[in-house]
Each structure stands twice: as structure tokens, then as C-alpha cells.
Motif scaffolding. Structure first.
Motif, PDB file in Angstrom:
ATOM      1  N   VAL A 149       0.837  -1.194   0.000  1.00 45.24           N
ATOM      2  CA  VAL A 149       0.000   0.000   0.000  1.00 45.24           C
ATOM      3  C   VAL A 149       0.875   1.248   0.000  1.00 45.24           C
TER       4      VAL A 149
ATOM      5  N   TYR B 114      -4.125   1.932   6.125  1.00 43.43           N
ATOM      6  CA  TYR B 114      -5.144   1.894   5.092  1.00 43.43           C
ATOM      7  C   TYR B 114      -5.995   3.147   5.124  1.00 43.43           C
TER       8      TYR B 114
ATOM      9  N   LEU C  31      -5.771   0.624  -3.970  1.00 43.68           N
ATOM     10  CA  LEU C  31      -5.364   0.121  -2.657  1.00 43.68           C
ATOM     11  C   LEU C  31      -5.817  -1.317  -2.428  1.00 43.68           C
TER      12      LEU C  31
END
Lengths: 232, 575, 288
Positions: B19, B146, B232
Motif C-alpha cells: 500500500v 489503510y 489500494l
């Protein structure tokens, strides 16, 4: 008829630049294409010689459909394009530039003789033979670019603004040279921003504006016009 | 059970790494070959800080994030400035140096045996001393990463990044400092990688250079590419797949010696395969668009461009300049390229609410003059004053901010972005374009964004594009794209608009409509300067025409006056 | 003083090899602007090809020639089968680079899978020590320096005086015009990849007679070759030669003041400073 373009549309990167252009050039004829910058003249030339893809329409050279043939193939057929700038190889010598034009299409026979012919037309190139092309003056670079083209004995020469950046004297010299090349029997399609020079040299003139050919007229009629502003 | 927990922890770490690399590679469009090095550096920093100061692991991880991001940003900035290849060059070299240093600086890093006894992660008396007990920490960290990545990529900041990947010059002409954005996203990605390194060190309670090799960096890149750049969810998928493959290979009998090269071969082959046949990865970038459509205020009542739409209400900024007379003045401007004087002692002044055109034969220097005024070139000499302030050496990206914006001959809209995003990108000084403000004042970002959408919608409507807001720009017709470019220019709310060949590439029948639009803009108070070769258009719109030749202004007047002058005719058409 | 001369000699030997590596990558990069990361794989591949032929009891010289030939073919194949299709799709520089990286990592792993991780020496080259005053070097060193410079001079002569060389220079300086006069730039690209791979094969041979080959020797060579090019200046092959010499000597002389582990660090530092002060490289033209 040497070259015939009919209803040609050209676009690249999603934008259309030429809208339904039609023109023709006869064998040995001197034709000029004038119009404001960005009107699509250069795009039209680059499409004819095969560098840009055609949208719709027809391009015929000696009766043969040459749409989507590569420039390399067209050069071998005698259809030669000369760029307005970046028209030579800066880190090669003058002689190498000339030789390369011949080698590239495998036309190495009789090279000496054709070189002599180019040097006769452009004596300065003979003197500068060993110099790197990027050390030449602007005018000499133009001469070299045209010299590279005539070295391969074209039937049709597409010239893109050869007078750009030249002083008035040099423009006059260039005009004489183009006359001479034309007299040798080579057909010329000249794109010029020096409109007066183009009109005085060419037998027929096309005018382009915003992607369209808006006028076709003879040398005589164009010479008689009082003002040119309304064409631009 | 512990094996499963361990694999899961490992997979989470790699998801975090993919990520964060995706932020750099996918969203920033830059190849960082040193991601594993930054990961490893983070591990060492956190290990050394916690072991020497005896502080909590969180402090170690935070130190690692901040220090690595700062150093990474400072070192990479000069390379990011030059060209994309230079960052590849830098990161590979950096990766190799760091790896060698970690191996050779025994006193600090423990050489190839690494550092043992890194303190376990503990918080409020809960100590994560087994893989299963560590899982909550790992999951929390993954969640934070995230969240941060999601927030950044979906923010105005992410929008600018997307614009940069499509067209850097267009982005800077809309008032954004491209280099700054690139360096910041590089720092964010690098910082997260270092944080992951820190967490990893506290998880395995051991850190050694083996996890910081170039192979690891390449592995992470392969994961990103496999999953899909600028996506993502894809990154997570890519990481999981590439973690599972070697775990499966482990079960093959007699394969243990071959596991490393076999893994390398699979990653390499996947890279080749995906770049060739599915460069968008398993999950393509705009995947989410199918389910999500931005609703626009009043999108259904969109109007066609009408004259009244072009009379904009004045914003407070515009009122500041609500005066007549010259607003932009150019004095003495000169610029040479090599020996050639492209612009030579050029004077120009633009009057408020008027349309000025620069004309002249090809090569006369008007485009150079245009680029000098808009900051895309630096003048050798001369001054430019705007509303009484000198702005001569201001870089291009600051121009829209003070009220000068330009358009491009080849429109340069962001083809892969929605029409609305094209306009939103043009809004000036957005809080959401700062990563820090994105997180410390989210309410302001949200409020501004709503405001900006309203404004953008207003300008879209004025060009008759109201209903196209959620379409991808490349699906518009060329004429609509041209209108979009104007709407985008208006969205900067700049006072002075410089239009570079507005008629280029437009269907001849549309030229008239553009003349109307340009006149409408001037009537609404905008000051306009055009560089244009189609004299029809120049005649049709301009109040004043500057005639240039050889870099100088040689005449000035109305189009009719100039065209009546035989001397100018000679210059324009030759003799 | 004796130490200095000895280290300088070592630097010149290493520098010659680096210069060869630099031109081998530089000719490819300057002409095609491909960040040819798989060059490192070609290097390893060349080493192992030569080795494989010697294991099949082919004498050293024919093995060398056969190995170089296969390496050249491999280089052409990479361009023709991997990069060219991507260029046709007008893929971005970044995706071509990522493909190159894939080839590098897959190829290197394949060699590892086939030949194992052990180091493989190339035997049969006579090695004697030569002493000149305080300076000593081996016949291998001498041979390395001579061969490097012969190859570099030949390359420049080839580029300067042959039809193909002229075309390569033409394509690298003005690709559009080259298309217009009828040069097929695709063939030139393949040719350039062939030449670059031949050169890197020679470099691989020279290092393998000095140090045994392992599956991962390619990475270091690759690193040196492109650092050299960017240091010396993109677009100027002479720059790569200069860059190689500078790196070789710097890396060797630094031992006088710092422990050997800092070798990489010094190379990096030089690169960093050059990019900071003169991003276009020592001999490069300004980047627009």
C-alpha cells in the motif's frame, strides 16, 4: 497526376486538424500551400508522406493508394519530406548527413555524381563537408536539409517552411534554388509562411484556414490580389 | 495456530508495504527501488531508539517514521526534480548503499547477524509476545495505514497526484507545485515503510539486513504491479498472493533449497506477464467508479451555454481588481536562446476587461513572450507588474494563485479524470491539498470541497457541460473538451486569462462560438490576452492587437489599423 | 607514495572495466532511452554461457566467442520480444522499466535454479604477477586493461566510420528525421541491443577470469554501468568512459582513508553530488 489527395481528414491525440482537404500536384509542377500557422499545413504534409495516420479520405501517388505506407517506403518511391526544423542530424558531419540520406534507402550507387550535383547547387556545403551539422548557420542547415532531399532524386518534394528563420537575402537565394530544382523536373509541394515568395514561385496555390482548404488559385490571379489579410 | 497467526502477520506487513509503495509508484507515478531499504532503516531506528532509551515501542516506531520520511525526502528531492529515470537511479543506488552499510556498521547494526532482543510491543500492560497476541497490533497498524492511504488518495491531494501522472505541465499551470507534491507523497510512502519496519522489528524482536535487500524491494514492486497500480484493494490482493505462493512452495518436497530462486523466477515472470498483457494489474484503477457516482447539485437542470451564463457574479477577489486601466504591465522583457534573441525589449500592457492579441509572423517571439508572462520561462531582463506588484520571477505554479492563468494550445485537460475533477483541480489554495491539514482539520477540507463543487458546477454550467460532470473527460467530443478547458481555466478564478491559440484544432464552424465565449468572458470583467494565428478570430474579438516581429513589438492598434499598414503586410507575408 | 601508486594502478584497472560497462549500457540508453535493467541478466548470462562451453571441453577462446555470440543474441531477443511489443503499444517508460526488472529477476533466478548458488571459476587463463617498482599487478589485469581499451576504441571507430554506426548516431540524435529519410529504427534498436550485449559480455568474461561467477554477479555490474552513464552525461558515450574511470579510481583511492566497506558509499556520494550540481552529468548537455 502525380499526387492526388481527396477529402482527407486527419487527427491525432484526439483532435482533428485537417477537415476534408483535397489537392493535387502534377508531375513537375510547383504548388504552394499557404495559410496561418496551425491551419494544418504541416499535418497535411506529414500525412501525405505517411508519418501520420489518415482518418478518412484518399491519398494517391502515381495512381497508387499510399495511405498508411511508412515514410521509409514513400522515400524509396521518390516522395520526400523536408522538416521545417530538426531537419538534420546535429552530431553527424555535413558529408555524413548527405551520405546517410542515400544509405538509408540503399541508394549508394552513383553517390559521387549525385553528391557533385548537390554541391553544384549548394557550393557552401562542399566547403563545410567535414564540419558537424550543428555548427552550420541557420541558412546552411536549410541548404543541407534540402540537399539531403535532392540527393535521393525525388519526384515529389514536400517542403515544410524552408524559409523559416532566414534573412531576406537568404530567402531570395532559397527561392532561386527551389526554382532551379523545379526546372530540373522535380515536382514541389511547398508549405510557406513567406506568402509572397510562395506565390511568386508556385504555379498553383492552395490556401488553408483552420484545417480546411478555402481557396485554390493560379499564380497569375494570386499576384493580382490587393490584400492577403482576408485569407488568414 | 501460531503458524497461521505468523503468516497472517507477515501478510499484513506486506500489505502495508505494498500500500505504501503504491502511494509512490501507483499514485505518485515514481519508481522507488529502495522500499525495502526504508523498511529496514525503520526497523533499525525503532530497535535502537527503544533499546537505548528504554521507551515504549510506539515512540520508536514514530521516530522511525518521522526520521526516515525526512531523510528520504531530503535525499530524493534533487533527483525527483530532474527526470523520472533519476529517481530510479537514486533509489537503486541508495538501496545498495544502505544494504552495504547495514552489513558493515557492526557497532550500530550488528552486521549480518543483526540486532537481537528488540523489546516486544506492549501497551497498557498487554504484551504481544506471541504471533497471535501480536495480531491486534498488526491489524490496528494496517487499519491506520489503510485509512491514511485511503484518505490521501481520495482527497484533493490525491486528485492533484492523479493530475500529475497525466500531465505535469497542466498541473503546474493550474497553480500546483508539482515537485512538492511528488516529494511529499514519496515521504509519506517512505515513512509508512519505515513504520512497518519498526513494527516488524518489535514483532520478530530481531532486525537484520536480510529483509532490506534489493530483492525485497523488487518483490514489493511486483506485488503492487500484480495487484494494480493506483488501487489500494489491489495492493492488498497482490501482497496476499505473493506471500501465499512461497508458503505453498514450502510444502513441495525437496524444494527448500530452491525456494529463493523459484520465488524470484515467479515474481519476475509475473512482472513481465502483467506489464505486457495486463498493465493495469488484477484490479484496475477506476474499478470503484462503477458503483460510485458523484451526485451533483442540480445536475438535471443543466443549461446550454447562453450569453447570460457568461456574466459571472464577482467574487471578493475580483472586486479587489475592480478598476479600469492597465492591470498587467510588461517592460523591457528580453529572452535569448543560445545566440538567438527570441524576445527583445518587449513592452506590453493589458487593460482590465479588454482583449489583447499578439500576432506576428512565425518565429516572431509571441509564444516566448506568452511563456515569459505566464512564468513558464524566466526572462533574462525586464519586469512584469501585475496590479502594481512586481511578479517578474514568479514560478509558473504561483501565477494562478495571484490571478494569472493560461490555457494550452493542445488543451491538456486530464483525459482520464472526470469532468468535475478537472475543474476541482483548478481551484486555488485548497486545504485538502496539504497532507497535514487533511488530517488535523477534516471539517474544513470537507466544507471547502462542497464549496468547490458548487463553484465548479457553476463554471461547468456556464459552458453548457453541467450534465457531463461525472463523465471521464476523454469521452467528451473535442469541442466539449475545448469547452472543458475553458471552464477549468475559469475555475481558477484568475483575473487575467492568457489563451494559447484558442482556435487550434476546432472545427471551423465552432470558431464563431468560441469568439462569442471569449467576448463574453471579457464582458464579465476578465482581462484576456490571446496568441492566435487565425486572423479571422483576432479580427473578431480583439480590442488591441500587438504586432510582433523579431522579438519586438513593432506596432499596436486595432486589427483594422494594423492590416491597413502595407509595411506590416510585408513583414507578415514576405516580399 | 607506493601505496598511492598501487591503488592508482588498481583504480585504472577497475576503471577500464567500468568504462567498458558504461559504454555497453550507454550505447543502449543513449539510442533507445530504455532503462535496460535486464542488462545485468545479460552480463550473468554471458558469464555462464562461456562457462558452459568450457565445461563441454571447448577450448577457452572458442568458448569465449560462442558465449559472446549467445549473449548478443540474448540481448537482441530481449529487445525484440520484450521491449519492442511494449513500444508498439506506446507503453510508458516506467512500464518498460518494470518489464526489464522482471526479466532481470526471472533470468537471474533461472540461472540460480539451473546452476545452483555456488561460485564457478573460469579456468585456463595464465595468471602471473608482474612488478614494476613498487607497483604489482597480474597478467590478467594487464589483459583486462588492454582488451577494454581495444574494445572501446573499436566501438568508437565503428560508430564513427561505418554505415551502421552512422545510422545509430542518426537515430539517437534525431529519431523522427531518421524515420523520414527511411531508416528503420526498430532494426537499429535491435542492433544497438546486440552491440551493448556483446560489450557487456566481454566485460563479464574479463571479470569471470578474475573472480568466479555466481548467479547474482549481474546486479553489481548493472549498477556500475548505469551510474557511470548518468555520472558522465546522458547522450555522450565519451561521458560514460570518463565516468567509468572516475568511479574506478575513486573507489580504489578511497581505501587510503576509509575502510573498504565504504566503497559503495563513495560511489553514491559522487553520484549524489554530481546530480545536485550538474544534473545533466559531467559531459552532458543541459536537460531541457
Amino acid at each position: 497526376m502525380l499526387l492526388e489527395v481527396r477529402n482527407l481528414d486527419v487527427g491525432y491525440q484526439g483532435k482533428q486538424v485537417v477537415f476534408g482537404a483535397s489537392l493535387r500536384v502534377d508531375a513537375g509542377e510547383f504548388v504552394a500551400l499557404i495559410g496561418h500557422n496551425g491551419a494544418g499545413k504541416t499535418t497535411l504534409l506529414k500525412t501525405i508522406c505517411g508519418y501520420l495516420k489518415t482518418g478518412s479520405g484518399d491519398v494517391r501517388y502515381r495512381g497508387e493508394d499510399i495511405r498508411n505506407l511508412s515514410p521509409a517506403v514513400n522515400v524509396k518511391k521518390g516522395l520526400v519530406f523536408v522538416h521545417q526544423e530538426k531537419s538534420l542530424f546535429p552530431n553527424l558531419s555535413v558529408l555524413e548527413n548527405l551520405q546517410l540520406a542515400a544509405y538509408a534507402i540503399g541508394k549508394a550507387y552513383n553517390l559521387e555524381q549525385r553528391l557533385k550535383e548537390v554541391y553544384r547547387i549548394f557550393p557552401i556545403l562542399k566547403d563545410r563537408e567535414k564540419q558537424m551539422a550543428n555548427t552550420l548557420s541557420g541558412g546552411q542547415q536549410k541548404q543541407l536539409a534540402v540537399g539531403m532531399a535532392i540527393l535521393v532524386e525525388p519526384q515529389l518534394l514536400l517542403l515544410d517552411e524552408p524559409s523559416l528563420g532566414l534573412s531576406p537575402n537568404l530567402v531570395k537565394d532559397l527561392g532561386n534554388v527551389l526554382k532551379e530544382i523545379s526546372n530540373m523536373g522535380t515536382a514541389i509541394l511547398l508549405v510557406e509562411q513567406n506568402v509572397k515568395m510562395a506565390i511568386s514561385l508556385a504555379q498553383r496555390i492552395y490556401v488553408m484556414r483552420t484545417g480546411q482548404i478555402i481557396l485554390e488559385d493560379t499564380h497569375e490571379n494570386m499576384m493580382k490580389r490587393e490584400s492577403l489579410w482576408d485569407l488568414f | 495456530m501460531e503458524y497461521l497467526a505468523h503468516t497472517l502477520n507477515l501478510a499484513f506487513i506486506f500489505v502495508i508495504l505494498t500500500v505504501s509503495l503504491n502511494l509512490i509508484l501507483g499514485y505518485g507515478g515514481m519508481a522507488s527501488m529502495a522500499h525495502a531499504a526504508f523498511f529496514c532503516i525503520g526497523g533499525y531506528i525503532s530497535a535502537i531508539v527503544t533499546m537505548n532509551l528504554g521507551c515504549n515501542f510506539l515512540i520508536g516506531v514514530l521516530t522511525a517514521i518521522i526520521a526516515t520520511a525526512a531523510v528520504g525526502g531530503a535525499l530524493s528531492a534533487p533527483f525527483i526534480k530532474v527526470q523520472e529515470e533519476y529517481l530510479i537511479l537514486f533509489t537503486i543506488a541508495f538501496q545498495m548503499v544502505v544494504y552495504h552499510l547495514m552489513l558493515s556498521l557492526y557497532n550500530i547494526t550488528g552486521g549480518d547477524s543483526g540486532i537481537f532482543g528488540v523489546p516486544a510491543a506492549s501497551l497498557f500492560g498487554y504484551t504481544a509476545d506471541t504471533p497471535a497476541r501480536f495480531l491486534p497490533f498488526m491489524a490496528a497498524f494496517l487499519f491506520i495505514v489503510y485509512y491514511v492511504a485511503f484518505k490521501i488518495t481520495k482527497s484533493p491531494f490525491g486528485r492533484v497526484l492523479k493530475g500529475i501522472r497525466e500531465d505535469e505541465k497542466a498541473v503546474s499551470s493550474l497553480g500546483k507545485n508539482v515537485i512538492k507534491f511528488k516529494v511529499i507523497i514519496f515521504m509519506v510512502g517512505t515513512g509508512i515503510a519505515a513504520g512497518a519496519g519498526g513494527v516488524f522489528a518489535h514483532y520478530t524482536r530481531f532486525i537484520s539486513p536480510t529483509i532490506g535487500s534489493l530483492d525485497q524491494s523488487i518483490l514489493i514492486i511486483a506485488m503492487v504491479v500484480l495487484g494494480g497500480t493506483a488501487n489500494l484493494g489491489g495492493s492488498a490482493l497482490g501482497a496476499f498472493l505473493l506471500i501465499i505462493i512461497p508458503e505453498v512452495l514450502n510444502f513441495l518436497p525437496g524444494a527448500s533449497d530452491l525456494i529463493v530462486p523459484l520465488r524470484g523466477f515467479i515474481y519476475g515472470a509475473l512482472l513481465i506477464f502483467f506489464m505486457r498483457f495486463r498493465p493495469e494489474g488484477l484490479i484496475p484503477e477506476y474499478f470503484h467508479l462503477r458503483s460510485r457516482k458523484r451526485t451533483l447539485p442540480g445536475a438535471r437542470t443543466g443549461k446550454q451555454p447562453a450569453d447570460d451564463c457568461l456574466h459571472f457574479s464577482m467574487t471578493s477577489e475580483e472586486k479587489m481588481f475592480n478598476r479600469t486601466g492597465p492591470i498587467l504591465e510588461v517592460k523591457n522583457l528580453s529572452k535569448s536562446f543560445g545566440g538567438l534573441r527570441a524576445v527583445d525589449n518587449f513592452f506590453m500592457s493589458l487593460d482590465k476587461g479588454k482583449i489583447t492579441a499578439l500576432v506576428g509572423p512565425n518565429g516572431c517571439g509571441k509564444t516566448t513572450a506568452f511563456n515569459l508572462v505566464t512564468g513558464f520561462l524566466k526572462p533574462d531582463k525586464g519586469q512584469i507588474h501585475f496590479a502594481g506588484k512586481e511578479i517578474t520571477n514568479l514560478p509558473a505554479y504561483k501565477m494562478p494563485h495571484i490571478g494569472i492563468a493560461r490555457s494550452w494550445q493542445d488543451i491538456r485537460i486530464f483525459q482520464g479524470m472526470t469532468v468535475m475533477d478537472n475543474l476541482l483541480l483548478a481551484r486555488q489554495s485548497q486545504a485538502g491539498e496539504s497532507v497535514i491539514r487533511l488530517f488535523i482539520m477534516p471539517w474544513r477540507v470537507r466544507r471547502e470541497e462542497e464549496e468547490n463543487i458548487k463553484k465548479a458546477f457553476f463554471y461547468l454550467s456556464s459552458m453548457g457541460l453541467a450534465e457531463k460532470g461525472s463523465e471521464i473527460a476523454r469521452n467528451l467530443s473535442y469541442a466539449e473538451q475545448k469547452l472543458l478547458a475553458i471552464a477549468r481555466l475559469l475555475a481558477t478564478e484568475a483575473e487575467i486569462l492568457l489563451l494559447d491559440e484558442p482556435s487550434s484544432g476546432v472545427d471551423p464552424n465552432w470558431v464563431k462560438q468560441f469568439m462569442q465565449i471569449i467576448r463574453g468572458l471579457a464582458a464579465s470583467g476578465k482581462t484576456i490576452c490571446i496568441v492566435e494565428h487565425n486572423l479571422d478570430l483576432v479580427r473578431g474579438v480583439s480590442d488591441t492587437v500587438y504586432f510582433m516581429a523579431e522579438g519586438q513589438k513593432i506596432a499596436q492598434g486595432t486589427a483594422e489599423q494594423l492590416m491597413a499598414d502595407p509595411k506590416l503586410g510585408e513583414i507578415y507575408f514576405g516580399v | 607514495m607506493g601505496l598511492f601508486l598501487q591503488l592508482l594502478t588498481r583504480g585504472i584497472i577497475t576503471g577500464s572495466l567500468y568504462a567498458l560497462l558504461g559504454v555497453s549500457w550507454g550505447i543502449i540508453y543513449n539510442t533507445t532511452r530504455t532503462f535496460h535493467f535486464a542488462h545485468g541478466f545479460i552480463y550473468t548470462f554471458a558469464s555462464y554461457s562461456i562457462l558452459v562451453f568450457t565445461w563441454m571441453s571447448v577450448p577457452l577462446i572458442p568458448s569465449l566467442l560462442l558465449g559472446l555470440f549467445t549473449a548478443t543474441l540474448a540481448g537482441c531477443a530481449v529487445e525484440y520480444f520484450a521491449y519492442l511489443p511494449m513500444r508498439k503499444k506506446s507503453a510508458s517508460q516506467l512500464s518498460i522499466f518494470l518489464t526489464a526488472m522482471g526479466i532481470m529477476i526471472a533470468g537471474q533466478s533461472l540461472i540460480h535454479l539451473v546452476f545452483g548458488p555456488d561460485s564457478r571459476p573460469l579456468e585456463g587463463f595464465p595468471e602471473h604477477v608482474i612488478s614494476l617498482g613498487t607497483v604489482t599487478f597480474t597478467t590478467v589485469d594487464l589483459f583486462t586493461v588492454l582488451l577494454c581499451w581495444i574494445v572501446i576504441v573499436c566501438l568508437f571507430a565503428f560508430l564513427g566510420h561505418t554505415k551502421a554506426g552512422m545510422m545509430i548516431r542518426a537515430v539517437s540524435s534525431n529519431p523522427e528525421k531518421a524515420t523520414f529519410i527511411g531508416i528503420d529504427s526498430r532494426r537499429i534498436f535491435v542492433l544497438v541491443f546486440g552491440i551493448g550485449s556483446l560489450l557487456v559480455g566481454i566485460a563479464a568474461f574479463l571479470s569471470t577470469i578474475d573472480k568466479p561467477a555466481t548467479p547474482n554477479i549481474g546486479l553489481g555490474a548493472l549498477l556500475i554501468s548505469f551510474i557511470t552513464v548518468f555520472l558522465g552525461g546522458v547522450g555522450r558515450l565519451g561521458g560514460a568512459v570518463l565516468g567509468g574511470i572516475i568511479l574506478g579510481i575513486a573507489e580504489s583511492l578511497v581505501i587510503m582513508v576509509l575502510p573498504t566497506e565504504y566503497k559503495m558509499m563513495v560511489i553514491f556520494l559522487i553520484l549524489f553530488l554530481v546530480v545536485l550540481i550538474k544534473p545533466e552529468g559531467l559531459l552532458g548537455k543541459k536537460i531541457a
